[in-house]
Motif scaffolding. Sequence first.
Motif, PDB file in Angstrom:
ATOM      1  N   LEU A   1       2.707   7.659  -0.651  1.00 46.11           N
ATOM      2  CA  LEU A   1       2.460   7.037  -1.943  1.00 46.11           C
ATOM      3  C   LEU A   1       1.396   5.939  -1.820  1.00 46.11           C
ATOM      4  N   VAL A   2       1.430   5.197  -0.698  1.00 45.96           N
ATOM      5  CA  VAL A   2       0.411   4.170  -0.449  1.00 45.96           C
ATOM      6  C   VAL A   2      -0.973   4.800  -0.384  1.00 45.96           C
ATOM      7  N   ALA A   3      -1.078   5.918   0.333  1.00 44.04           N
ATOM      8  CA  ALA A   3      -2.373   6.589   0.471  1.00 44.04           C
ATOM      9  C   ALA A   3      -2.898   7.051  -0.888  1.00 44.04           C
ATOM     10  N   VAL A   4      -2.011   7.661  -1.685  1.00 44.37           N
ATOM     11  CA  VAL A   4      -2.432   8.133  -3.005  1.00 44.37           C
ATOM     12  C   VAL A   4      -2.836   6.944  -3.880  1.00 44.37           C
ATOM     13  N   ALA A   5      -2.082   5.842  -3.792  1.00 46.33           N
ATOM     14  CA  ALA A   5      -2.401   4.660  -4.604  1.00 46.33           C
ATOM     15  C   ALA A   5      -3.740   4.056  -4.198  1.00 46.33           C
ATOM     16  N   VAL A   6      -3.993   3.937  -2.896  1.00 41.93           N
ATOM     17  CA  VAL A   6      -5.273   3.383  -2.423  1.00 41.93           C
ATOM     18  C   VAL A   6      -6.432   4.271  -2.859  1.00 41.93           C
ATOM     19  N   ALA A   7      -6.247   5.588  -2.745  1.00 42.61           N
ATOM     20  CA  ALA A   7      -7.299   6.510  -3.161  1.00 42.61           C
ATOM     21  C   ALA A   7      -7.555   6.397  -4.666  1.00 42.61           C
ATOM     22  N   ALA A   8      -6.473   6.281  -5.454  1.00 45.63           N
ATOM     23  CA  ALA A   8      -6.634   6.172  -6.904  1.00 45.63           C
ATOM     24  C   ALA A   8      -7.363   4.882  -7.283  1.00 45.63           C
ATOM     25  N   VAL A   9      -7.023   3.787  -6.596  1.00 43.23           N
ATOM     26  CA  VAL A   9      -7.686   2.510  -6.882  1.00 43.23           C
ATOM     27  C   VAL A   9      -9.163   2.578  -6.510  1.00 43.23           C
ATOM     28  N   ALA A  10      -9.458   3.128  -5.326  1.00 43.02           N
ATOM     29  CA  ALA A  10     -10.849   3.222  -4.880  1.00 43.02           C
ATOM     30  C   ALA A  10     -11.676   4.090  -5.827  1.00 43.02           C
ATOM     31  N   LEU A  11     -11.112   5.228  -6.230  1.00 42.77           N
ATOM     32  CA  LEU A  11     -11.832   6.101  -7.161  1.00 42.77           C
ATOM     33  C   LEU A  11     -11.941   5.446  -8.530  1.00 42.77           C
ATOM     34  N   GLY A  12     -10.903   4.708  -8.927  1.00 45.80           N
ATOM     35  CA  GLY A  12     -10.946   4.032 -10.220  1.00 45.80           C
ATOM     36  C   GLY A  12     -12.008   2.951 -10.266  1.00 45.80           C
ATOM     37  N   LEU A  13     -12.268   2.289  -9.117  1.00 46.19           N
ATOM     38  CA  LEU A  13     -13.324   1.288  -9.074  1.00 46.19           C
ATOM     39  C   LEU A  13     -14.704   1.926  -9.237  1.00 46.19           C
ATOM     40  N   ALA A  14     -14.823   3.171  -8.726  1.00 42.30           N
ATOM     41  CA  ALA A  14     -16.090   3.880  -8.911  1.00 42.30           C
ATOM     42  C   ALA A  14     -16.223   4.338 -10.356  1.00 42.30           C
TER      43      ALA A  14
END
Length: 566
Positions: free
Chosen positions: A148-161
């Motif tokens: 869940l941490v990995a998915v959350a970090v990926a979602a945040v990083a993509l959301g910043l883009a």
Amino acid sequence: MTSPDTQRPRPGADIIRTALRRNVGAMVRGTVLMGLYQAGETAFPIALGLIVEHTMRDRSLGALGLSIGALAVIITTVSLSWRFGMRVLQKANTTEAHHWRVRVAACGLQPVARDVDLKSGEVLTIATEDADQTADIIEVVPLLISSLVAVAVAAVALGLADVRLGLLVIVGTVAILSVLSVMSKRIGDSTREHQARVARAGAKVADLITGLRPLHGFGGNHQAFRAYRRVSTEARHQAITVARVNGVYAGTALALNAVLAGAVTLTAGWLAFDGRITIGELVMAVGLAQFIMEPLRLFSEMPKYVMTARASADRMALVLAAPPVTVPGKGHPDAGSDLEVDCVRHGALRKLRFQVSAGEFVAIAAYQPRAAADLASVLAVNVPPEAYEGAVRVGGRDLADLSVEAVRAHLLVNPYDGEIFAGSLRTNIDPSGTSRTVPEAVEASMLTDVVALHREGLDYAVRDRGANLSGGQRQRLSLARALAADTDVLVLHDPTTAVDAVTEQLIARGIANLRRGRTTVVITNSPALLDTADRVLVLDDGVITAEATHRTLLSTDETYCAAVAR
């Protein structure tokens, strides 16, 4: 207050909660380390995107060197966090599995109420496979959180883009888990049924092995094997069903994850083409789209493992929550080793009454085998005191008032079909390694010829259930174990039915000599043992009908003479 380790777990959910509560510390450490691992894995494509972005802008060797150093730190973090995280979790997992194996084994050794249909083969399966699968929950939860941490970090990083990329990951993940959670319920039901059928097959083969010799004797081995093959075939069909369900689940999870990764990649490509994200952000998005498939796969498999652990925990609860055959007292026998049976009515016993004084050697000649078996069961506390009328007293105290440990330490009932265990002659005679009378017990039971026959002596290896011993050797080995225990009160049930007359005579004398001054009761129709006893009680139609020495009864009681004379 009763601790979680001493109380009997109830449903499977309680077992799961107990396992989780007991390993909170290890799970927190494992979660932190595995979360760090997943964060590092997620940071790798993010770092690649940033490297591409800055390298293309600055085009300097210093920036390139700094980027390589950052990647080295990420790789080192990923490697070490995985190594130590899995070490912590697997240690906790194996320790927890060991704990439940011991608990199930301990409960399996205690007699339970007769309405609980649990065979030894089923208990074996529960104590091995189910205990291991239940303990897997210790690894499942941290891996679930770290994914869940990995998915959350990926979602945040993509959301910043671009916020649309982040929302796509979040919505896609929720949709995938919703679909798979429904499918996991089917896996839980199928797994539970499969485990039950495998356990039944294990119980059947255990029964088959136990009765192999008598089955060969009357030609029933082929029929027994066909019955086992039928049960095993049912387990195989259910295993195929479980494999099919798991295959559909895994295939669906992989397809959905691939669809989400493809959607993220295509969306990022369209945004880059439209100029809304940079080339570095495109590289990051494509890398995350590929990486995110692994935590999503792991994340999507967690419901399946949770359902399997729950199904195994439910099966363990069948053993751990099985009601005991009796609720024992907490007392200890008083000084002295007399035995009194007072108006006991149970099975074939009808108001049975007799008393054996301390230090006396008494033989009971039972005309009906059923009555002998019922008496042995009552004395061995295989029948709860509340299940029969009357009372049995040891050392002046009712069995119902005594703890099981106190009864076992004071009174030993050796059955005619005592189990033989894999190990050696010595470990079968003295399992605890504390007996001081092993040589005397070997001699009294006439096991000396078996010891002398092998170069290893008492260290001669014995196969499971004594498969490499004859029937008479197994019986003498069981008798030696009972004599080596050297308890205050010893009850022997038909200890010489599988030996010849000469050996039987020697054993009778050996028992009398070794047990001189100790209370001994032998339930038997053996003339040698009856003649050695101080007195003989005749058990006929559930009551004591005569009492005298063996030779007096032979000369005065024609029925007794016909029953025991050989």
